[in-house]
Motif scaffolding. Structure first.
Motif, short mmCIF file in Angstrom:
data_model
loop_
_atom_site.label_atom_id
_atom_site.label_comp_id
_atom_site.label_asym_id
_atom_site.label_seq_id
_atom_site.Cartn_x
_atom_site.Cartn_y
_atom_site.Cartn_z
N GLU A 1 0.83 -1.21 0.00
CA GLU A 1 0.00 0.00 0.00
C GLU A 1 0.87 1.26 0.00
O GLU A 1 0.62 2.21 -0.75
CB GLU A 1 -0.92 0.00 1.22
CG GLU A 1 -1.87 1.17 1.25
CD GLU A 1 -2.81 1.13 2.44
OE1 GLU A 1 -3.35 2.20 2.76
OE2 GLU A 1 -3.01 0.05 3.02
N ALA B 1 2.36 1.70 -3.48
CA ALA B 1 1.36 2.16 -4.45
C ALA B 1 1.02 3.62 -4.24
O ALA B 1 0.83 4.38 -5.20
CB ALA B 1 0.10 1.30 -4.34
N ARG B 2 0.95 4.07 -2.99
CA ARG B 2 0.64 5.47 -2.72
C ARG B 2 1.77 6.39 -3.14
O ARG B 2 1.55 7.45 -3.71
CB ARG B 2 0.36 5.67 -1.21
CG ARG B 2 -0.96 5.13 -0.76
CD ARG B 2 -1.04 5.22 0.75
NE ARG B 2 -2.35 4.83 1.21
CZ ARG B 2 -3.33 5.68 1.46
NH1 ARG B 2 -3.16 6.96 1.27
NH2 ARG B 2 -4.50 5.25 1.86
N TYR C 1 2.64 5.46 -7.42
CA TYR C 1 1.57 5.55 -8.40
C TYR C 1 0.42 6.45 -7.97
O TYR C 1 -0.59 6.52 -8.66
CB TYR C 1 1.05 4.14 -8.72
CG TYR C 1 2.10 3.27 -9.37
CD1 TYR C 1 2.51 3.51 -10.67
CD2 TYR C 1 2.70 2.24 -8.67
CE1 TYR C 1 3.48 2.73 -11.27
CE2 TYR C 1 3.68 1.45 -9.25
CZ TYR C 1 4.06 1.71 -10.55
OH TYR C 1 5.03 0.94 -11.14
N TYR C 2 0.57 7.13 -6.86
CA TYR C 2 -0.41 8.09 -6.34
C TYR C 2 -1.80 7.46 -6.23
O TYR C 2 -2.81 8.09 -6.52
CB TYR C 2 -0.47 9.35 -7.20
CG TYR C 2 0.88 9.99 -7.38
CD1 TYR C 2 1.57 10.51 -6.28
CD2 TYR C 2 1.48 10.08 -8.64
CE1 TYR C 2 2.81 11.09 -6.45
CE2 TYR C 2 2.71 10.65 -8.80
CZ TYR C 2 3.38 11.15 -7.70
OH TYR C 2 4.61 11.72 -7.85
N MET C 3 -1.86 6.21 -5.81
CA MET C 3 -3.15 5.55 -5.62
C MET C 3 -3.74 5.99 -4.29
O MET C 3 -3.03 6.46 -3.41
CB MET C 3 -2.98 4.03 -5.66
CG MET C 3 -2.58 3.51 -7.01
SD MET C 3 -2.54 1.73 -7.00
CE MET C 3 -2.33 1.41 -8.72
N LYS C 4 -5.05 5.81 -4.15
CA LYS C 4 -5.72 6.26 -2.93
C LYS C 4 -6.85 5.31 -2.60
O LYS C 4 -7.28 4.50 -3.42
CB LYS C 4 -6.25 7.68 -3.10
CG LYS C 4 -7.30 7.80 -4.17
CD LYS C 4 -7.84 9.19 -4.24
CE LYS C 4 -9.02 9.20 -5.23
NZ LYS C 4 -9.90 10.28 -4.97
#
Length: 109
Positions: free
Chosen positions: A78, A81-82, A85-88
């Motif tokens: 997590e 990814a944050r 890839y700037y996932m949220k």
């Protein structure tokens, strides 16, 4: 015509057939043979280059294994990814703060 002096002190050893054959053999082994000294020298240099490259890849492999261990857990994955890839998550806002020294400015501006 001028006659070559065969009694010259540098030419005396070459009158012996064994020495002449030895000189021809040494020249052949140094320059012309498929196992010549020059080829061996090139191969030894290539071996050293390959050993250096092998060490480089071993260090890269160790680094990748450490990174893999970090992201193998759910929290590590997590975080990766944050950050990368700037996932949220749902219902979450992300604000990306960029500083002036990290921005790439266009030449025209």
């Amino acid at each position: 015509m001028k006659k070559i002096n065969t009694n010259h002190r540098f030419l005396k050893p070459f009158k012996n057939i064994y020495i002449l054959i030895l000189v021809v053999f040494v020249i052949w082994m140094l320059f012309f043979d498929s196992n010549s000294w020059f080829i061996h020298n090139e191969l030894n240099n290539e071996i050293e280059d390959l050993k250096t490259e092998k060490e480089y890849y071993k260090k890269g492999k160790e680094k990748d294994q450490k990174d893999y261990k970090k992201i193998s857990s759910k929290e590590g994955l997590e975080k990766f990814a944050r950050e990368e890839y700037y996932m949220k998550r749902e219902n979450e806002d992300i604000f990306i703060i960029e500083y002036e020294d990290s921005l790439k400015l266009k030449d025209n501006e």
